[in-house]
Design a protein around this motif. Structure first.
Motif, PDB file in Angstrom:
ATOM      1  N   MET A 413     -22.286   0.436   6.739  1.00 49.65           N
ATOM      2  CA  MET A 413     -21.812  -0.373   7.859  1.00 49.65           C
ATOM      3  C   MET A 413     -22.742  -0.286   9.072  1.00 49.65           C
ATOM      4  SD  MET A 413     -17.686   0.114   7.635  1.00 49.65           S
ATOM      5  CE  MET A 413     -17.356  -1.166   8.845  1.00 49.65           C
ATOM      6  N   ASP A 414     -23.598   0.736   9.092  1.00 50.79           N
ATOM      7  CA  ASP A 414     -24.584   0.855  10.176  1.00 50.79           C
ATOM      8  C   ASP A 414     -25.793  -0.035   9.961  1.00 50.79           C
ATOM      9  OD1 ASP A 414     -23.094   2.575  11.643  1.00 50.79           O
ATOM     10  OD2 ASP A 414     -24.117   4.404  10.985  1.00 50.79           O
ATOM     11  N   GLU A 415     -25.928  -0.560   8.731  1.00 51.19           N
ATOM     12  CA  GLU A 415     -27.044  -1.476   8.478  1.00 51.19           C
ATOM     13  C   GLU A 415     -26.902  -2.696   9.387  1.00 51.19           C
ATOM     14  OE1 GLU A 415     -29.689  -1.360   6.556  1.00 51.19           O
ATOM     15  OE2 GLU A 415     -29.265   0.597   5.664  1.00 51.19           O
ATOM     16  N   PRO A 416     -27.969  -3.079  10.076  1.00 50.87           N
ATOM     17  CA  PRO A 416     -27.849  -4.223  10.993  1.00 50.87           C
ATOM     18  C   PRO A 416     -27.502  -5.506  10.246  1.00 50.87           C
ATOM     19  CG  PRO A 416     -30.156  -3.556  10.713  1.00 50.87           C
ATOM     20  CD  PRO A 416     -29.322  -2.513  10.059  1.00 50.87           C
ATOM     21  N   GLY A 417     -26.434  -6.155  10.667  1.00 52.88           N
ATOM     22  CA  GLY A 417     -26.004  -7.405  10.043  1.00 52.88           C
ATOM     23  C   GLY A 417     -26.352  -8.598  10.914  1.00 52.88           C
ATOM     24  N   GLU A 418     -26.219  -9.754  10.349  1.00 51.13           N
ATOM     25  CA  GLU A 418     -26.471 -10.975  11.112  1.00 51.13           C
ATOM     26  C   GLU A 418     -25.257 -11.272  11.982  1.00 51.13           C
ATOM     27  OE1 GLU A 418     -27.176 -13.900   8.138  1.00 51.13           O
ATOM     28  OE2 GLU A 418     -29.223 -13.247   7.729  1.00 51.13           O
ATOM     29  N   PRO A 419     -25.478 -11.619  13.243  1.00 51.33           N
ATOM     30  CA  PRO A 419     -24.339 -11.917  14.110  1.00 51.33           C
ATOM     31  C   PRO A 419     -23.585 -13.152  13.616  1.00 51.33           C
ATOM     32  CG  PRO A 419     -26.407 -12.531  15.175  1.00 51.33           C
ATOM     33  CD  PRO A 419     -26.765 -11.786  13.937  1.00 51.33           C
ATOM     34  N   VAL A 420     -22.268 -13.089  13.670  1.00 46.74           N
ATOM     35  CA  VAL A 420     -21.437 -14.216  13.252  1.00 46.74           C
ATOM     36  C   VAL A 420     -21.013 -14.992  14.497  1.00 46.74           C
ATOM     37  CG1 VAL A 420     -19.284 -14.894  12.150  1.00 46.74           C
ATOM     38  CG2 VAL A 420     -20.603 -12.992  11.225  1.00 46.74           C
ATOM     39  N   THR A 421     -21.359 -16.265  14.512  1.00 46.04           N
ATOM     40  CA  THR A 421     -21.036 -17.107  15.664  1.00 46.04           C
ATOM     41  C   THR A 421     -19.975 -18.120  15.246  1.00 46.04           C
ATOM     42  OG1 THR A 421     -23.328 -16.890  16.357  1.00 46.04           O
ATOM     43  CG2 THR A 421     -22.001 -18.588  17.464  1.00 46.04           C
ATOM     44  N   ASP A 422     -18.863 -18.104  15.951  1.00 44.15           N
ATOM     45  CA  ASP A 422     -17.788 -19.047  15.641  1.00 44.15           C
ATOM     46  C   ASP A 422     -18.205 -20.460  16.032  1.00 44.15           C
ATOM     47  OD1 ASP A 422     -16.154 -17.077  14.671  1.00 44.15           O
ATOM     48  OD2 ASP A 422     -15.300 -16.631  16.642  1.00 44.15           O
ATOM     49  N   GLY A 423     -17.456 -21.418  15.508  1.00 39.51           N
ATOM     50  CA  GLY A 423     -17.740 -22.805  15.853  1.00 39.51           C
ATOM     51  C   GLY A 423     -18.746 -23.426  14.906  1.00 39.51           C
ATOM     52  N   SER A 424     -19.240 -24.581  15.277  1.00 36.62           N
ATOM     53  CA  SER A 424     -20.214 -25.284  14.446  1.00 36.62           C
ATOM     54  C   SER A 424     -21.016 -26.229  15.328  1.00 36.62           C
ATOM     55  CB  SER A 424     -19.495 -26.066  13.348  1.00 36.62           C
ATOM     56  OG  SER A 424     -18.623 -27.024  13.930  1.00 36.62           O
ATOM     57  N   MET A 425     -22.011 -26.866  14.736  1.00 35.90           N
ATOM     58  CA  MET A 425     -22.815 -27.838  15.467  1.00 35.90           C
ATOM     59  C   MET A 425     -22.698 -29.192  14.762  1.00 35.90           C
ATOM     60  SD  MET A 425     -26.660 -26.667  14.290  1.00 35.90           S
ATOM     61  CE  MET A 425     -27.473 -27.886  15.319  1.00 35.90           C
ATOM     62  N   PRO A 426     -22.915 -30.272  15.488  1.00 35.27           N
ATOM     63  CA  PRO A 426     -22.870 -31.592  14.843  1.00 35.27           C
ATOM     64  C   PRO A 426     -23.936 -31.680  13.754  1.00 35.27           C
ATOM     65  CG  PRO A 426     -22.915 -31.783  17.235  1.00 35.27           C
ATOM     66  CD  PRO A 426     -23.207 -30.365  16.923  1.00 35.27           C
ATOM     67  N   ARG A 427     -23.671 -32.501  12.755  1.00 35.42           N
ATOM     68  CA  ARG A 427     -24.625 -32.657  11.661  1.00 35.42           C
ATOM     69  C   ARG A 427     -25.932 -33.205  12.217  1.00 35.42           C
ATOM     70  NH1 ARG A 427     -26.194 -36.482   7.735  1.00 35.42           N
ATOM     71  NH2 ARG A 427     -26.282 -35.693   5.606  1.00 35.42           N
ATOM     72  N   TYR A 428     -27.000 -32.427  12.020  1.00 30.62           N
ATOM     73  CA  TYR A 428     -28.294 -32.868  12.536  1.00 30.62           C
ATOM     74  C   TYR A 428     -28.930 -33.889  11.601  1.00 30.62           C
ATOM     75  CZ  TYR A 428     -29.267 -28.693   9.679  1.00 30.62           C
ATOM     76  OH  TYR A 428     -29.288 -27.751   8.677  1.00 30.62           O
ATOM     77  N   LYS A 429     -29.979 -34.563  12.100  1.00 28.69           N
ATOM     78  CA  LYS A 429     -30.625 -35.617  11.303  1.00 28.69           C
ATOM     79  C   LYS A 429     -31.413 -35.036  10.142  1.00 28.69           C
ATOM     80  CE  LYS A 429     -31.078 -38.790  15.221  1.00 28.69           C
ATOM     81  NZ  LYS A 429     -32.026 -39.477  16.125  1.00 28.69           N
ATOM     82  N   GLY A 430     -32.098 -33.903  10.396  1.00 29.19           N
ATOM     83  CA  GLY A 430     -32.856 -33.260   9.326  1.00 29.19           C
ATOM     84  C   GLY A 430     -34.357 -33.430   9.449  1.00 29.19           C
ATOM     85  N   ASN A 431     -34.872 -33.654  10.674  1.00 28.95           N
ATOM     86  CA  ASN A 431     -36.323 -33.695  10.885  1.00 28.95           C
ATOM     87  C   ASN A 431     -36.833 -32.259  10.980  1.00 28.95           C
ATOM     88  OD1 ASN A 431     -36.591 -36.584  11.090  1.00 28.95           O
ATOM     89  ND2 ASN A 431     -35.538 -36.421  13.059  1.00 28.95           N
ATOM     90  N   VAL A 432     -37.566 -31.834   9.986  1.00 32.45           N
ATOM     91  CA  VAL A 432     -38.025 -30.445   9.909  1.00 32.45           C
ATOM     92  C   VAL A 432     -39.519 -30.382  10.186  1.00 32.45           C
ATOM     93  CG1 VAL A 432     -38.269 -28.424   8.400  1.00 32.45           C
ATOM     94  CG2 VAL A 432     -36.238 -29.882   8.223  1.00 32.45           C
ATOM     95  N   GLU A 433     -39.905 -29.374  11.001  1.00 33.49           N
ATOM     96  CA  GLU A 433     -41.336 -29.199  11.274  1.00 33.49           C
ATOM     97  C   GLU A 433     -41.689 -27.717  11.261  1.00 33.49           C
ATOM     98  OE1 GLU A 433     -44.850 -30.571  14.417  1.00 33.49           O
ATOM     99  OE2 GLU A 433     -42.740 -30.985  14.870  1.00 33.49           O
ATOM    100  N   PHE A 434     -42.736 -27.380  10.525  1.00 33.96           N
ATOM    101  CA  PHE A 434     -43.312 -26.032  10.526  1.00 33.96           C
ATOM    102  C   PHE A 434     -44.593 -26.099  11.362  1.00 33.96           C
ATOM    103  CE2 PHE A 434     -40.295 -25.162   7.422  1.00 33.96           C
ATOM    104  CZ  PHE A 434     -40.397 -23.895   6.881  1.00 33.96           C
ATOM    105  N   LYS A 435     -44.706 -25.225  12.381  1.00 35.57           N
ATOM    106  CA  LYS A 435     -45.891 -25.226  13.249  1.00 35.57           C
ATOM    107  C   LYS A 435     -46.590 -23.879  13.154  1.00 35.57           C
ATOM    108  CE  LYS A 435     -43.644 -28.248  16.677  1.00 35.57           C
ATOM    109  NZ  LYS A 435     -43.150 -28.321  18.093  1.00 35.57           N
ATOM    110  N   ASN A 436     -47.727 -23.832  12.450  1.00 38.25           N
ATOM    111  CA  ASN A 436     -48.556 -22.617  12.337  1.00 38.25           C
ATOM    112  C   ASN A 436     -47.726 -21.386  11.948  1.00 38.25           C
ATOM    113  OD1 ASN A 436     -50.918 -24.041  13.178  1.00 38.25           O
ATOM    114  ND2 ASN A 436     -50.164 -23.894  15.298  1.00 38.25           N
ATOM    115  N   VAL A 437     -46.944 -21.537  10.908  1.00 39.74           N
ATOM    116  CA  VAL A 437     -46.033 -20.465  10.496  1.00 39.74           C
ATOM    117  C   VAL A 437     -46.749 -19.488   9.568  1.00 39.74           C
ATOM    118  CG1 VAL A 437     -43.957 -19.938   9.162  1.00 39.74           C
ATOM    119  CG2 VAL A 437     -43.954 -21.855  10.773  1.00 39.74           C
ATOM    120  N   SER A 438     -46.665 -18.200   9.919  1.00 38.19           N
ATOM    121  CA  SER A 438     -47.176 -17.125   9.056  1.00 38.19           C
ATOM    122  C   SER A 438     -46.053 -16.122   8.846  1.00 38.19           C
ATOM    123  CB  SER A 438     -48.372 -16.422   9.700  1.00 38.19           C
ATOM    124  OG  SER A 438     -49.449 -17.319   9.824  1.00 38.19           O
TER     125      SER A 438
END
Length: 688
Positions: A413-438
């Motif tokens: 239980m001490d292992e760091p977990g991902e924070p859980v955020t309530d709620g949601s966001m509107p459905r996005y369009k889906g324009n994805v961009e990767f910029k100089n990702v390493s």
């Protein structure tokens, strides 16, 4: 072991503090009621049964507390009212099994007694004293005891009252303590499972599923034993011991002080015991986890084990773990056998020896003699001191095992977990961009300066040999990992600024080997999401063409699905996976070589379903069979973590580079040398 196990357990105990406190109050009342017994016995012996030897005085008036003997009335000296007239003193004394009446004051009744020819003789340290006396008949003795009967009956009644209180309190204590423990373990288990859901995906890369299962089941069950059995015995034991010591000091301060030596011995005993037990229990719990892991792995890979005839080797691995588990269990058994009842019996014998020495020396000097009632009560209470000690000693093994298990649970239980955020966001369009990702999983970068853009409705295919970085791009898109360098945006917004759950809400994936859960076909499409109606499920299955294939199933949408969907064909599982993606209506869809395991006839059906599925969505396809991505808007060719070529199918073929070579290897050479190509294609169909 986890460094703050005690604090963490106390924090969880506070979640049921009201019932725990109620249980402890009932425990304390029960202990007090139980310890009332020796005090009642002391009073019965000293004030009634042996009190017949106290001085009697002649009295003129008869009453319920007087005794008639030889035509005169006598009453015990401590029963005269203030100012009431007293006549001459008389005594009733026991000699052997008989009683005699002495019609005179007796100065000293200690020493050896003898009666002969109407004379009572006392011999105390060589000093002889004689008194004229008369032997009493049984009825005359009973007449002197008769005034004591009401008091004895009253004390017996009180004994049964306290016994009833003790029984009721024991029931209440057991019930509330166990119900509190069950509440605590229920919350702990739910918290552990919820925390597992929050752990990042890469955590499970290094921890086998069987070990995780062991933490949630075996280890939490051991913690349950801690609250129910161990704490019950230790709480009972400590409160009992406190009650016993209070009783001992009330009976005789000097003997109470002498018996305090038991406390440091028990403390030292627990410290030394846990020093060895913790080491053994840590290995025992670890081996149990490994046994669970190997069983889980063996069941999952049973077909491979049998095909490659690995039964003997797998059995040997299991036996080695099991033997080591048994070896350390035997070490624990030896430790428990050596340190349990043996030491309790030694301490008990030593305590009684001290008491006998004390009384013996006091008897020899003729000073400090206490009543038989106090002696009986003291021996009774001292005997009760060792009941809780035995209970606690018997639970030492469970205590240490539980603490080790609790430490393993809290470490998870001490292992760091991902924070859980309530709620949601509107459905996005889906324009994805990767910029100089390493990005690097550990040290070496598996993605280097990746840049591309996928607009809404476009299909982007990722191709390349094993280890080229195709799956890593998808892992970054899902935010299973975040890149060390560069930015990923969706609709122009950096994904790192958005809660992971919100992003994933509008993403869908179809895996090469789809995962189905135990349930029904309908529940596997909707995944239990209340927003997805049965009509939506049916329409999704129809749109991907699954209803035609699944129509032979007796229960249709309600056909049971066992673990991983092993009773369904690969094509049926894949179609259900497609319907699942369609039902959730994602803005971004990932197809991880979704047709690799499908037969040609089903693939034709799925290809048309794919067109339905991709419509209006940004689609990423990890492709091994290049024939499936001819219509992609953009093809990215990856090699050792870099994009070496990009363009449409026709553009890349015209380029004559790496993509052209791969395509020629798969399709061009197949026409010339089908057998050779069958061999050459093998690496290309393996999943990254």
């Amino acid at each position: 072991m986890h460094t703050h196990t005690g604090k963490s357990l106390f924090k969880y105990a506070l979640t049921a503090k009201n019932t725990f406190i109620l249980a402890l109050i009932m425990l304390a009342i029960g202990v007090a009621a139980e310890l009332a017994g020796p005090f009642i016995a002391r009073t019965m012996i000293d004030d009634h049964m042996l009190a017949i030897e106290k001085p009697f005085f002649e009295t003129a008036a008869a009453g319920d507390k007087t005794v008639s003997y030889d035509g005169r009335y006598y009453k015990r000296g401590d029963r005269f009212a203030d100012g009431e007239a007293r006549g001459p003193e008389a005594r009733v004394l026991q000699v052997g099994k008989s009683f005699v009446f002495v019609n005179a004051a007796v100065a000293e009744i200690s020493g050896d007694r003898s009666f002969k020819d109407g004379v009572l003789t006392f011999n105390h340290n060589g000093k002889v004293t004689e008194y004229p006396a008369q032997k009493l008949t049984a009825s005359e003795v009973f007449a002197f005891y008769k005034p004591e009967v009401p008091g004895i009956f009253t004390l017996v009644s009180w004994y049964f009252v306290f016994l009833a209180i003790s029984i009721i309190m024991e029931f209440g204590k057991t019930y509330w303590l166990q119900s509190s423990a069950n509440k605590v373990i229920q919350k702990l288990r739910m918290d552990v499972y919820a925390h597992i859901q929050r752990l990042p995906v890469h955590f499970f890369d290094n921890l086998p599923a069987g070990k995780v299962v062991s933490r949630v089941t075996n280890d939490t069950e051991a913690v349950k034993d801690l609250f129910i059995a161990v704490l019950s015995n230790f709480f009972s034991g400590i409160i009992n011991m406190l009650g016993v010591y209070v009783a001992l000091f009330l009976l005789d301060v000097r003997l109470g002080l002498i018996c305090l030596f038991v406390v440091p011995i028990i403390w030292l005993w627990v410290v030394l015991y846990r020093k060895f037990a913790t080491k053994y229990n840590t290995i025992i719990r670890s081996r149990l986890s490994e046994i669970n892991a190997i069983i889980n792995e063996s069941i999952q890979g049973m077909s491979i084990i049998r095909i490659f005839r690995r039964e003997a080797q797998t059995k040997e691995e299991f036996e080695n773990l099991n033997d080591d588990y048994m070896k350390h269990q035997n070490k624990m058994l030896n430790l428990n056998a050596f340190t349990s009842h043996n030491l309790v019996n030694v301490i008990r014998s030593f305590s009684f020896a001290v008491v006998l020495w004390y009384f013996g020396s006091a008897q020899l000097t003729g000073a400090g003699i206490i009543s038989l009632g106090v002696l009986y009560a003291f021996v009774d209470v001292l005997g009760r001191l060792f009941q809780p000690i035995t209970g606690m000693v018997n639970q030492l093994a469970a205590l240490d095992s539980s603490l080790v298990s609790a430490g393993r649970v809290f470490t998870l239980m001490d292992e760091p977990g991902e924070p859980v955020t309530d709620g949601s966001m509107p459905r996005y369009k889906g324009n994805v961009e990767f910029k100089n990702v390493s990005f690097a999983y550990k040290r070496d970068y598996v993605l280097k300066n990746i840049s591309f853009e996928a607009k809404q409705g476009q299909t982007v295919a990722l191709v390349g040999h094993t280890g080229s970085g195709k799956s890593s791009i998808i892992n970054l898109l899902f935010r299973f990992y975040d890149p060390q360098k560069g930015i990923i945006t969706i609709d122009g917004q950096p994904v790192i600024d958005l809660p992971k759950q919100w992003i994933r809400q509008h993403m869908g994936i179809v895996l090469q080997d789809p995962y189905l859960f135990t349930g029904t076909i309908a529940s596997n499409v909707s995944l239990g999401d209340e927003r997805i109606s049965r009509e939506t499920v049916q329409k999704a299955l129809e749109d991907v063409g699954a209803m035609r294939i699944l129509s032979h199933l007796p229960k249709g949408l309600d056909e049971p699905v066992v673990e991983k969907g092993s009773t369904l064909s690969a094509g049926e599982r894949q179609l259900i996976s497609f319907a699942r993606a369609l039902a959730f209506d994602p803005a971004i869809l990932i197809l991880d070589e979704a047709t690799a395991n499908i037969d040609t006839e089903t693939e034709a059906l799925i290809q048309s379903a794919l067109e339905v599925l991709k419509r209006g969505r940004t689609t990423f396809i990890i492709a091994h069979r290049l024939s499936t991505i001819r219509g992609a808007d953009q093809i990215l060719v990856l090699h050792r973590g870099e994009i070496v070529e990009r363009g449409t199918h026709e553009e890349l073929l015209a380029l004559g580079g790496r993509y052209y070579q791969m395509y020629r290897l798969q399709l061009g050479a197949a026409a010339e040398a089908p057998e050779a190509t069958g061999i050459a294609m093998q690496p290309a169909v393996n999943r990254i």
